[in-house]
Motif scaffolding. Structure first.
Motif, PDB file in Angstrom:
ATOM      1  N   ASP A 125      27.244  76.630  24.159  1.00 30.24           N
ATOM      2  CA  ASP A 125      25.830  76.266  24.311  1.00 30.24           C
ATOM      3  C   ASP A 125      25.527  74.886  23.751  1.00 30.24           C
ATOM      4  N   HIS A 126      26.316  74.460  22.774  1.00 30.28           N
ATOM      5  CA  HIS A 126      26.099  73.141  22.164  1.00 30.28           C
ATOM      6  C   HIS A 126      26.174  72.024  23.212  1.00 30.28           C
ATOM      7  N   LEU A 127      27.020  72.217  24.222  1.00 30.71           N
ATOM      8  CA  LEU A 127      27.173  71.184  25.249  1.00 30.71           C
ATOM      9  C   LEU A 127      25.871  70.944  26.023  1.00 30.71           C
ATOM     10  N   LEU A 128      25.003  71.935  26.062  1.00 29.60           N
ATOM     11  CA  LEU A 128      23.718  71.774  26.746  1.00 29.60           C
ATOM     12  C   LEU A 128      22.803  70.790  26.030  1.00 29.60           C
ATOM     13  N   THR A 129      23.076  70.516  24.782  1.00 31.77           N
ATOM     14  CA  THR A 129      22.229  69.595  24.013  1.00 31.77           C
ATOM     15  C   THR A 129      22.648  68.138  24.191  1.00 31.77           C
ATOM     16  N   ASP A 159      36.417  74.619  31.936  1.00 31.76           N
ATOM     17  CA  ASP A 159      36.071  73.503  32.813  1.00 31.76           C
ATOM     18  C   ASP A 159      34.714  73.682  33.494  1.00 31.76           C
ATOM     19  N   LYS A 160      34.402  74.893  33.934  1.00 34.74           N
ATOM     20  CA  LYS A 160      33.128  75.121  34.629  1.00 34.74           C
ATOM     21  C   LYS A 160      31.945  74.823  33.712  1.00 34.74           C
ATOM     22  N   VAL A 161      32.040  75.258  32.478  1.00 38.30           N
ATOM     23  CA  VAL A 161      30.970  74.992  31.508  1.00 38.30           C
ATOM     24  C   VAL A 161      30.870  73.487  31.255  1.00 38.30           C
ATOM     25  N   GLN A 162      32.006  72.836  31.051  1.00 32.38           N
ATOM     26  CA  GLN A 162      32.003  71.400  30.799  1.00 32.38           C
ATOM     27  C   GLN A 162      31.457  70.621  31.992  1.00 32.38           C
ATOM     28  N   LEU A 163      31.884  70.987  33.194  1.00 32.96           N
ATOM     29  CA  LEU A 163      31.406  70.303  34.409  1.00 32.96           C
ATOM     30  C   LEU A 163      29.890  70.420  34.541  1.00 32.96           C
ATOM     31  N   THR A 164      29.393  71.629  34.366  1.00 34.22           N
ATOM     32  CA  THR A 164      27.964  71.885  34.525  1.00 34.22           C
ATOM     33  C   THR A 164      27.141  71.133  33.489  1.00 34.22           C
ATOM     34  N   THR A 165      27.570  71.212  32.236  1.00 29.97           N
ATOM     35  CA  THR A 165      26.788  70.569  31.172  1.00 29.97           C
ATOM     36  C   THR A 165      26.897  69.053  31.223  1.00 29.97           C
ATOM     37  N   PHE A 166      28.053  68.532  31.633  1.00 26.72           N
ATOM     38  CA  PHE A 166      28.204  67.079  31.781  1.00 26.72           C
ATOM     39  C   PHE A 166      27.235  66.550  32.831  1.00 26.72           C
ATOM     40  N   MET A 171      37.406  69.259  34.869  1.00 26.71           N
ATOM     41  CA  MET A 171      36.780  68.225  34.048  1.00 26.71           C
ATOM     42  C   MET A 171      37.563  66.914  34.111  1.00 26.71           C
ATOM     43  N   ALA A 172      38.873  66.997  34.203  1.00 23.79           N
ATOM     44  CA  ALA A 172      39.684  65.777  34.299  1.00 23.79           C
ATOM     45  C   ALA A 172      39.306  64.991  35.557  1.00 23.79           C
ATOM     46  N   GLU A 173      39.056  65.704  36.647  1.00 25.22           N
ATOM     47  CA  GLU A 173      38.636  65.062  37.902  1.00 25.22           C
ATOM     48  C   GLU A 173      37.248  64.426  37.738  1.00 25.22           C
ATOM     49  N   MET A 174      36.370  65.103  37.029  1.00 22.86           N
ATOM     50  CA  MET A 174      35.024  64.572  36.764  1.00 22.86           C
ATOM     51  C   MET A 174      35.116  63.273  35.965  1.00 22.86           C
ATOM     52  N   LEU A 175      35.932  63.283  34.940  1.00 27.32           N
ATOM     53  CA  LEU A 175      36.070  62.085  34.102  1.00 27.32           C
ATOM     54  C   LEU A 175      36.675  60.935  34.889  1.00 27.32           C
TER      55      LEU A 175
END
Length: 131
Positions: free
Chosen positions: A33-37, A65-72, A93-97
């Motif tokens: 949840d911290h990633l949402l901030t 990865d799904k959580v990271q992708l969404t929050t990013f 996430m690596a592809e996103m970056l």
């Protein structure tokens, strides 16, 4: 050395005291949840946001990865990049970056071209005024 004399009676007590002393200084992992901030600041560059987001994910326990992708994506300010990601969504996430880095490189290249033209444009105007 800092333990009171005769405060440890066995190895188990010594182990517990050791762990308590050295683990006490560690910061507990954050929840996903911290990633949402994490949001890109109004004047923050994409490069800075990517770096900060990546650093913050290291403090999160079990953020897939799904959580990271969404929050990013939720924290992005660039509409162009968000649109590009919506057209061809990354799966990892690596592809996103990598996509974010390409976007940063494109912006840097365009800025360099724009900056390189400015002195010549000024010289041309000066020549026009003299001629």
């Amino acid at each position: 050395m800092k333990l009171p004399t005769s405060s440890i009676d066995n190895f188990e007590q010594l182990s517990n005291a050791f762990l308590h002393h050295f683990i006490g200084g560690q910061r507990p992992k954050r929840t996903p949840d911290h990633l949402l901030t994490i949001r890109q600041g109004e004047k923050e560059t994409l490069r800075s946001y990517v770096k900060r987001f990546t650093r913050e994910t290291l403090e999160v326990d079990e953020a897939d990865d799904k959580v990271q992708l969404t929050t990013f994506k939720a924290g992005l300010r660039s509409r162009e990049l968000i649109t590009s990601l919506a057209k061809n969504p990354p799966k990892m996430m690596a592809e996103m970056l990598l996509k974010a880095q390409k976007y940063i490189n494109d912006k840097d290249a365009l800025a360099a071209i724009r900056d390189a033209r400015r002195p010549r444009d000024k010289e041309r105007k000066d020549d026009d005024c003299r001629g």
